[in-house]
Design a protein around this motif. Sequence first.
Motif, mmCIF file in Angstrom:
data_model
loop_
_atom_site.group_PDB
_atom_site.id
_atom_site.type_symbol
_atom_site.label_atom_id
_atom_site.label_comp_id
_atom_site.label_asym_id
_atom_site.label_seq_id
_atom_site.Cartn_x
_atom_site.Cartn_y
_atom_site.Cartn_z
ATOM 1 N N LEU B 84 -60.625 -53.098 -3.520
ATOM 2 C CA LEU B 84 -61.970 -52.553 -3.316
ATOM 3 C C LEU B 84 -62.316 -51.430 -4.285
ATOM 4 O O LEU B 84 -63.310 -51.497 -5.002
ATOM 5 C CB LEU B 84 -62.117 -52.044 -1.882
ATOM 6 N N ILE B 85 -61.507 -50.397 -4.312
ATOM 7 C CA ILE B 85 -61.821 -49.289 -5.213
ATOM 8 C C ILE B 85 -60.804 -49.189 -6.332
ATOM 9 O O ILE B 85 -61.148 -48.863 -7.469
ATOM 10 C CB ILE B 85 -61.921 -47.964 -4.425
ATOM 11 N N SER B 86 -59.547 -49.545 -6.044
ATOM 12 C CA SER B 86 -58.522 -49.375 -7.078
ATOM 13 C C SER B 86 -58.817 -50.237 -8.297
ATOM 14 O O SER B 86 -58.588 -49.814 -9.427
ATOM 15 C CB SER B 86 -57.143 -49.676 -6.513
ATOM 16 N N GLU B 87 -59.347 -51.430 -8.076
ATOM 17 C CA GLU B 87 -59.651 -52.296 -9.213
ATOM 18 C C GLU B 87 -60.776 -51.698 -10.061
ATOM 19 O O GLU B 87 -60.753 -51.765 -11.285
ATOM 20 C CB GLU B 87 -60.052 -53.687 -8.694
ATOM 21 N N GLU B 88 -61.733 -51.076 -9.386
ATOM 22 C CA GLU B 88 -62.830 -50.437 -10.125
ATOM 23 C C GLU B 88 -62.302 -49.255 -10.930
ATOM 24 O O GLU B 88 -62.772 -48.985 -12.027
ATOM 25 C CB GLU B 88 -63.911 -49.942 -9.163
ATOM 26 N N ARG B 89 -61.333 -48.569 -10.340
ATOM 27 C CA ARG B 89 -60.756 -47.448 -11.073
ATOM 28 C C ARG B 89 -59.988 -47.949 -12.270
ATOM 29 O O ARG B 89 -60.060 -47.386 -13.350
ATOM 30 C CB ARG B 89 -59.800 -46.668 -10.154
ATOM 31 N N ARG B 90 -59.249 -49.044 -12.069
ATOM 32 C CA ARG B 90 -58.417 -49.551 -13.145
ATOM 33 C C ARG B 90 -59.264 -50.103 -14.299
ATOM 34 O O ARG B 90 -58.995 -49.846 -15.458
ATOM 35 C CB ARG B 90 -57.496 -50.641 -12.616
ATOM 36 N N ALA B 161 -59.268 -48.441 6.910
ATOM 37 C CA ALA B 161 -58.010 -47.853 6.442
ATOM 38 C C ALA B 161 -57.658 -48.395 5.057
ATOM 39 O O ALA B 161 -57.238 -47.639 4.167
ATOM 40 C CB ALA B 161 -56.894 -48.153 7.435
ATOM 41 N N GLY B 162 -57.843 -49.705 4.877
ATOM 42 C CA GLY B 162 -57.531 -50.320 3.578
ATOM 43 C C GLY B 162 -58.400 -49.764 2.476
ATOM 44 O O GLY B 162 -57.940 -49.526 1.362
ATOM 45 N N LEU B 163 -59.666 -49.527 2.797
ATOM 46 C CA LEU B 163 -60.599 -48.979 1.811
ATOM 47 C C LEU B 163 -60.138 -47.590 1.367
ATOM 48 O O LEU B 163 -60.130 -47.267 0.186
ATOM 49 C CB LEU B 163 -61.998 -48.901 2.429
ATOM 50 N N TYR B 164 -59.705 -46.806 2.345
ATOM 51 C CA TYR B 164 -59.268 -45.452 1.999
ATOM 52 C C TYR B 164 -58.047 -45.492 1.086
ATOM 53 O O TYR B 164 -57.999 -44.834 0.058
ATOM 54 C CB TYR B 164 -58.962 -44.644 3.263
ATOM 55 N N LEU B 165 -57.067 -46.317 1.467
ATOM 56 C CA LEU B 165 -55.846 -46.340 0.654
ATOM 57 C C LEU B 165 -56.123 -46.926 -0.725
ATOM 58 O O LEU B 165 -55.462 -46.583 -1.696
ATOM 59 C CB LEU B 165 -54.746 -47.106 1.386
ATOM 60 N N SER B 166 -57.123 -47.797 -0.809
ATOM 61 C CA SER B 166 -57.478 -48.360 -2.101
ATOM 62 C C SER B 166 -58.143 -47.309 -2.990
ATOM 63 O O SER B 166 -58.078 -47.395 -4.222
ATOM 64 C CB SER B 166 -58.412 -49.545 -1.902
ATOM 65 N N SER B 167 -58.756 -46.314 -2.356
ATOM 66 C CA SER B 167 -59.424 -45.287 -3.154
ATOM 67 C C SER B 167 -58.427 -44.262 -3.695
ATOM 68 O O SER B 167 -58.750 -43.447 -4.534
ATOM 69 C CB SER B 167 -60.498 -44.576 -2.330
ATOM 70 N N LEU B 168 -57.182 -44.327 -3.198
ATOM 71 C CA LEU B 168 -56.199 -43.312 -3.590
ATOM 72 C C LEU B 168 -55.472 -43.648 -4.880
ATOM 73 O O LEU B 168 -54.869 -42.793 -5.506
ATOM 74 C CB LEU B 168 -55.146 -43.161 -2.487
ATOM 75 N N THR B 169 -55.501 -44.904 -5.281
ATOM 76 C CA THR B 169 -54.669 -45.317 -6.407
ATOM 77 C C THR B 169 -55.459 -46.251 -7.318
ATOM 78 O O THR B 169 -56.463 -46.815 -6.905
ATOM 79 C CB THR B 169 -53.416 -46.044 -5.886
ATOM 80 N N ASP B 170 -54.990 -46.398 -8.570
ATOM 81 C CA ASP B 170 -55.646 -47.427 -9.376
ATOM 82 C C ASP B 170 -54.739 -48.639 -9.545
ATOM 83 O O ASP B 170 -54.917 -49.437 -10.440
ATOM 84 C CB ASP B 170 -56.133 -46.882 -10.728
ATOM 85 N N ASN B 171 -53.772 -48.748 -8.670
ATOM 86 C CA ASN B 171 -52.910 -49.919 -8.691
ATOM 87 C C ASN B 171 -53.080 -50.699 -7.389
ATOM 88 O O ASN B 171 -52.665 -50.258 -6.333
ATOM 89 C CB ASN B 171 -51.466 -49.438 -8.847
ATOM 90 N N SER B 238 -62.492 -41.621 2.677
ATOM 91 C CA SER B 238 -62.754 -42.335 1.418
ATOM 92 C C SER B 238 -63.853 -41.636 0.633
ATOM 93 O O SER B 238 -63.759 -41.499 -0.593
ATOM 94 C CB SER B 238 -63.186 -43.777 1.673
ATOM 95 N N ILE B 239 -64.905 -41.219 1.332
ATOM 96 C CA ILE B 239 -66.010 -40.543 0.646
ATOM 97 C C ILE B 239 -65.504 -39.256 -0.007
ATOM 98 O O ILE B 239 -65.780 -38.971 -1.166
ATOM 99 C CB ILE B 239 -67.150 -40.235 1.648
ATOM 100 N N ARG B 240 -64.708 -38.532 0.763
ATOM 101 C CA ARG B 240 -64.125 -37.295 0.235
ATOM 102 C C ARG B 240 -63.270 -37.580 -0.988
ATOM 103 O O ARG B 240 -63.304 -36.867 -1.983
ATOM 104 C CB ARG B 240 -63.234 -36.668 1.315
ATOM 105 N N GLN B 241 -62.489 -38.646 -0.893
ATOM 106 C CA GLN B 241 -61.574 -38.993 -1.979
ATOM 107 C C GLN B 241 -62.358 -39.301 -3.268
ATOM 108 O O GLN B 241 -62.013 -38.858 -4.349
ATOM 109 C CB GLN B 241 -60.712 -40.189 -1.551
ATOM 110 N N LEU B 242 -63.450 -40.070 -3.124
ATOM 111 C CA LEU B 242 -64.259 -40.410 -4.300
ATOM 112 C C LEU B 242 -64.889 -39.151 -4.891
ATOM 113 O O LEU B 242 -64.971 -39.003 -6.105
ATOM 114 C CB LEU B 242 -65.365 -41.390 -3.923
ATOM 115 N N ASP B 243 -65.301 -38.263 -4.010
ATOM 116 C CA ASP B 243 -65.896 -37.014 -4.485
ATOM 117 C C ASP B 243 -64.895 -36.228 -5.316
ATOM 118 O O ASP B 243 -65.219 -35.726 -6.387
ATOM 119 C CB ASP B 243 -66.333 -36.158 -3.286
#
Lengths: 328, 249
Positions: B84-90, B161-171, B238-243
């Motif tokens: 969700l988010i890690s791929e966008e980060r990568r 929960a998955g969304l949050y953990l996905s926002s923590l890493t780019d892997n 997740s919102i906090r993490q992106l911020d």
Amino acid sequence: MSKTTLIKASGIQRYYGNSLAVNNLNFELHVGDILGFLGPNGAGKSTTMQIISGTLAPDAGQIEINGYDLIEQSTLAKQQLGYLPEQPPLYKELTVDEYLSYCARLRNIDKPSLPAALDKAKQRCGLSAVGRQLISSLSKGYQQRVGIAQAIIHNPAVIILDEPTVGLDPIQIQEIRQLILELGQHHGIILSTHILPEVQAVCNRVQIIRQGELVFNSEMASIDKSRHSQQFDLAFKAPVDDALLNSIDSLTLDKLSETSYCIELPDNESEADAALQQLLTVCCQQNWRLQQLTPRSRSLEQIFIELTTHDNSSGNDTAALAEKETSE
Amino acid sequence: MILTIALRECRSLFMSPLAWTVLAVVQFILAWIFFAQIDNFFALQPQLQSLKNAPGVTDLVVAPLFNITSIVLLMVVPLMTMRLISEERRSGTIQLLMSSPLSMSQIVLGKYLGMMIFFTVFIFQIGLMPLTLTLGTDLDLGKLMAGFLSIYLLIAAFVAAGLYLSSLTDNPSVAAISSFGLLLLLWIINANSPNDSSGNLFNYLSLINHSNAIIRGVINSTDIIYFLLFIVCFLGLSIRQLDSYRLQH
């Protein structure tokens, strides 16, 4: 003539851990400016680009985009800008049309005006023929164009392009430069690149950044003006008599080899003309076979190398030079 | 704006073979289990007839099906949410979202909604199986709906929960394994506490306690509030993490 200020950045500072990536950066961008952002690798170019585009938060400083504060009124400010990062942000599983429509919707373009915006962006970037292709099937050059199309689809006031011509072939580079010149008439553009001739070809202002600090900021026109310095390269087919050359009034001579010299004329224009005239007369009289007499131009490349390769001990000189250039 | 992001997310999901494979594999496994439960039911039927107040087909076929579905989801949701988010980060596409006039909550909610649309398709597809039973018998529709509700809440919690953990890493694989770990831990967190001691913190935290109660048909506000808190908490994180991503990367 006072031009509308599009970007006003003051005192931007950004640390990565303990290392200072960008230090106290101040600059402005006006309508009609195409600002070339130069610097060696790791100088903080991309960091600055990211900060201005709102994808990276600065540790200190303030950025206003078209009057909106990038931090306080971030959505309003971001509406005003289009950004092409170093790596184009593409969803490769989408087609060009799908992707660009998505970008347009993200930038608040409403449904009725979407087709027109889409067509215009595609036409400007030469993408009309590939609208229905998957982005993953496009070549690097076309993907780069999609990246540019994405940055201009909502007709933003400020366009930030981080190395837009990387991976393009020479003809595409020409086209993109043309596009940048065209866009520059009504927008403000910041262009970061390693390619100096590119800056010379399209930009009307240049900034050079070194170790996170702005060391040079000048109008392109004034660089062109100061390009012709008073130094000339002089070469003969056969060795000549140095004493005769030395006898010419107000001419400083520097012998480079048996047959080649570097001469410096006085700053005063009439004296310089006289010295040059005298030199040519001597050549004719002595029947010296003149091979080369060319002014040494102070190109952007020279300025760039001068400013970016100096070590810290000569930092004052570069600062003084930068100041001189800025004041011009 | 949230819907724009959600639909893009959903479209990308269905363009990748992963979504289709997940739907197909899960459908096959659950169909097999459904079939086995019906077989079981036929075997038990003579004994059930002699019982007073015997459990019906909803208890013996549908409830176990939902129980197994929740275990399958434990493995499937991390696989779906990992990118969700890690791929966008990568891939750097996060720069597109970050430089667009969007707030971080719009990005997070859009992604969340997109994934929930996918799982609505998933539930619909699983739900068709017990609904076919209505052709031959009467189902306890109340219990059936409770089962759907439980699965839906479970998915909503897992995805958050998955969304949050996905926002923590780019892997993405790191995101997948850590989401799976977190969910499994919350699943079994009360393993060492005796079942009867209600009011125990571990019992309250355990996902399975809350979802099983709803599958049994007991809809308790405690359970509903638990799930809502769970979702809001992880979306907020997740919102906090992106911020803070803008500050640290």
